[in-house]
Scaffold this motif. Sequence first.
Motif, PDB file in Angstrom:
ATOM      1  N   SER A 139       0.853  -1.188   0.000  1.00 57.07           N
ATOM      2  CA  SER A 139       0.000   0.000   0.000  1.00 57.07           C
ATOM      3  C   SER A 139       0.891   1.242   0.000  1.00 57.07           C
ATOM      4  O   SER A 139       2.042   1.198   0.426  1.00 57.07           O
ATOM      5  N   VAL A 141       0.640   3.627   1.861  1.00 51.27           N
ATOM      6  CA  VAL A 141       0.936   3.985   3.245  1.00 51.27           C
ATOM      7  C   VAL A 141       2.192   3.255   3.722  1.00 51.27           C
ATOM      8  O   VAL A 141       3.112   3.865   4.275  1.00 51.27           O
ATOM      9  N   ILE A 142       2.243   1.955   3.489  1.00 54.36           N
ATOM     10  CA  ILE A 142       3.396   1.179   3.947  1.00 54.36           C
ATOM     11  C   ILE A 142       4.658   1.634   3.226  1.00 54.36           C
ATOM     12  O   ILE A 142       5.694   1.890   3.847  1.00 54.36           O
ATOM     13  N   VAL A 145       5.640   5.019   4.645  1.00 53.87           N
ATOM     14  CA  VAL A 145       6.226   4.976   5.988  1.00 53.87           C
ATOM     15  C   VAL A 145       7.669   4.482   5.924  1.00 53.87           C
ATOM     16  O   VAL A 145       8.565   5.033   6.577  1.00 53.87           O
ATOM     17  N   VAL A 146       7.913   3.449   5.113  1.00 54.29           N
ATOM     18  CA  VAL A 146       9.282   2.935   4.991  1.00 54.29           C
ATOM     19  C   VAL A 146      10.199   4.013   4.419  1.00 54.29           C
ATOM     20  O   VAL A 146      11.268   4.293   4.957  1.00 54.29           O
ATOM     21  N   TRP A 147       9.784   4.639   3.329  1.00 58.75           N
ATOM     22  CA  TRP A 147      10.621   5.677   2.717  1.00 58.75           C
ATOM     23  C   TRP A 147      10.816   6.865   3.637  1.00 58.75           C
ATOM     24  O   TRP A 147      11.883   7.483   3.657  1.00 58.75           O
ATOM     25  N   PHE A 148       9.787   7.180   4.411  1.00 63.41           N
ATOM     26  CA  PHE A 148       9.921   8.279   5.365  1.00 63.41           C
ATOM     27  C   PHE A 148      11.068   7.997   6.326  1.00 63.41           C
ATOM     28  O   PHE A 148      11.884   8.870   6.616  1.00 63.41           O
ATOM     29  N   GLN A 149      11.137   6.752   6.798  1.00 63.76           N
ATOM     30  CA  GLN A 149      12.229   6.388   7.710  1.00 63.76           C
ATOM     31  C   GLN A 149      13.583   6.400   6.998  1.00 63.76           C
ATOM     32  O   GLN A 149      14.578   6.848   7.544  1.00 63.76           O
ATOM     33  N   LEU A 150      13.604   5.881   5.771  1.00 66.02           N
ATOM     34  CA  LEU A 150      14.880   5.859   5.032  1.00 66.02           C
ATOM     35  C   LEU A 150      15.402   7.273   4.802  1.00 66.02           C
ATOM     36  O   LEU A 150      16.609   7.505   4.742  1.00 66.02           O
ATOM     37  N   TRP A 258       0.323  12.415   1.788  1.00 68.04           N
ATOM     38  CA  TRP A 258      -0.145  12.593   3.163  1.00 68.04           C
ATOM     39  C   TRP A 258       0.832  11.962   4.146  1.00 68.04           C
ATOM     40  O   TRP A 258       1.094  12.495   5.215  1.00 68.04           O
ATOM     41  N   ILE A 259       1.369  10.797   3.786  1.00 65.57           N
ATOM     42  CA  ILE A 259       2.285  10.088   4.675  1.00 65.57           C
ATOM     43  C   ILE A 259       3.667  10.760   4.659  1.00 65.57           C
ATOM     44  O   ILE A 259       4.272  10.972   5.705  1.00 65.57           O
TER      45      ILE A 259
END
Lengths: 326, 303
Positions: A139, A141-142, A145-150, A258-259
Motif C-alpha cells: 500500500s 501507506v506502507i 512509511v518505509v521511505w519516510f524512515q529511510l 499525506w504520509i
Amino acid sequence: MTALPVPSRGTTPPAGRDTRPAGGRRRDWRMAAEIVVFTAPALLLFAVFVVWPILRAVQFSLYRWKGFGPLVDFVGLQNYVAVLTDEVFTGAVGHNLIIVVASILIQLPLGLAIALLLNRRMRGQGMLRTIIFVPYVLSEVIAGVVWFQLLQPGRGVIEAMLGTVGLAGPFQGFLGTPSLALPTLVVVLTWKYVGLAVLLFLAGLQGVPDELSEAAQIDGASWWQTQWRVTIPLLGPTIRMWAFLSMIGSLQLFDMVWILTGGGPANATTTMATFLVNEGTKRQNYGIAAAASVVLFVIALLMAVLYQRFVLRRDTADADVTRGVR
Amino acid sequence: MTTTTTPTPVSRDGAGPTAASGGTRAPRQGSGRSEGGVLVYLVALLVVALTLGPVLYAVLGGFRSNAQLASAPAGLPDPWVFDNYRRVLTESAFWTYAVNSVAVAAITTVVTVVCGLMAAYPLARYQFRWREPLFMVFVVGLLFPATVAIIPLFILVTRDLGIGNTWWGVALPQAAFALPMTIVILRPFLMAIPREMEEAAIVDGASRLQFFWRVLLPLSAPGAVTVGVLAFVGSWNAYLLPLLLLRGDMKTLPLGVADFSSQYSSDTAGVFAFTTLAMIPALIFFLAMQKRIVNGLQGAVKG
C-alpha cells in the motif's frame, strides 16, 4: 421462442426488438423483471455511494457551509473563485500536473527498457517479475512509511549512504527542503509504480508475435532497430492505456503525499486531493473543499476526454486488431 | 485474455541475421542470446536491488535495536533483536487492526463480486434497449475517483446512514467505487461464453436463470476471482476513506501503520517491525495472485 438473449462479441448489434414473434409479451415481462432484479443491487449501491455524493459535492460547492445546520448560505460561484485564486490550490494543480508528466516521462522509458531486457529467455524470469511487482502491491501507506524512515534527516540510511561517498544530505532532509520535496516524492512514486508499467508491458510483449521480429532480423535489422521499429510500435495500445491509468492516478494522488510530507514543507507538495481533505476535515470549509473536488473532477474529465479523443481513438478504431493479438 | 507465464522471447539479443536465418527455424532454446547476457543479468540485479532494498531494509531493521540503527544505519542486525516484533505482536493493537482490515476487505470483495456478476449478466447476454446506456453509466463511473466525493461521502455515511465507524460503512462505498471496473472487466468475459452453450442449455429445458446459475457462474469463476482480487487489494490498501471514517478500535492496518509511525517516529526499529508485519501477509497473498492482478489491469486496459 422469445427474444433469446443474443450474446454478441465486441460490436453491438442494434437491439432486435422488432423481430420478436407475437405472444412473447409475458416472457418479455419476465425478462424485464430479471434485468431489473439483476442490476438493482449494483445500481442501488452506485446511486447511493457514487452518484449521490458527487451531486452533493456540486451542491456543497455553491454554499458557504461549515458542516453544521442546513445549507442556507448560498454564495454562487464564490467558492470556485476562492479556490482558483488560492495560490495553495493553483500550486497544487501545478504539482499534480508535474507528477503526471514526470511519471510518464520517467516510468515509460524506464519501464520499457526493463521490460525489453526481461523479455527474453533467462534464468529466474518468473522470480524477477514477482520481485518487480512487490512495490506495486504494497500500500502507498506502507511504502510511504518505509521511505519516510529511510529519508529521515540525520539518521536515515540514505544520508548514511551518501556520507560514505562523501556527500551530505540537505540540512532539513530531502522531504523537509521545499525545493527537494517534490522531486523526492517523484522518485518514491517511480519506485512504487514502475513495476506496474514493466508488468503490463511484458504482458503486452507476449502478444507481439515472434515471427515479426524474426522477419525483421532476417531483413538485417539490428536488435535496437527491431525493438524500436517493430516491437515498441506494436506495444502502442498497451503503452497508451498504461499512460492513461498513470495519468488518472497521478491526478488523484493523496496517500503517499499525506504520509511523506502532509503536503509540506511550505505547501511544496500539496496536491488537489490533500488540499481538499485539509480544507474539508481540518478546517471544516466544506464549500471550499467541494469546489476543489469539482475542479479536480473537471480537470480529470477534460484530460480523459482529450486523451480519448486524440490518443486512444486509434486504438478503439482498430480494437478488433488488438483483440486478435490478445 | 490469457497471459501465459512462460515468456516468449521476441528477439534474441545479438542474434543478427546470420543467427536467426540459420536455415531451419531452430528451436528457440538453442540459438543464443550471446553477448548481451552478462549485461542483462547485471541490469536485472540492479533492478532487483533497487526494488527490494527498501523493503528488505525495513524487514531487517525490525530485527535491530534503535541503537544499532543509529550507530550503523546501513548495517545488518548484530545481534538479532526479536523484541520489536514481539512488542508489536503482543502490546500494540496490531491484531485488532488486522482483523478490521480482513473484515472490511472481505465484505468489500463479496459485495463487489456478487453485485458485479449480477449486473454484468444482463449487460452481457440480454438484448434490451437500455443495455448500452446502462453499461455506459458504469463506464463513466470509472472516471469518478472516491477522492472527488470524499467529503459528501463522509457526511452521508456518518450522519445520514449512521454507520460511520463500522466495517460496512467503509466496505459499501468501497464496493460501489469498485463496481465500474468490475463490470467493465466481467462483461466481455461473460460475452465470450459461446452462444451455443446457452442454446444447448435452453434446448435441454433450462431457463435463463438456470443457465446463469448452472453454466455461466461456474464458467465465469476465473473472471470473478480476478475482480475479487482487485477489490480485495484495493480495500486492503485503502487509506483515505478509512482515515475519515474509522476511529479507535475500528481502524485498519494502513491507519495503524500511519499512526504507529507518527506516534513513535523516533522508534525506527519499532516502526520497521510494525510495517513489516503489516505487509507480509498481504505481500504473500498478492504475489500469489499476481497473475490475476495483472490480468485484471490488462483487462481494464484493453477492455
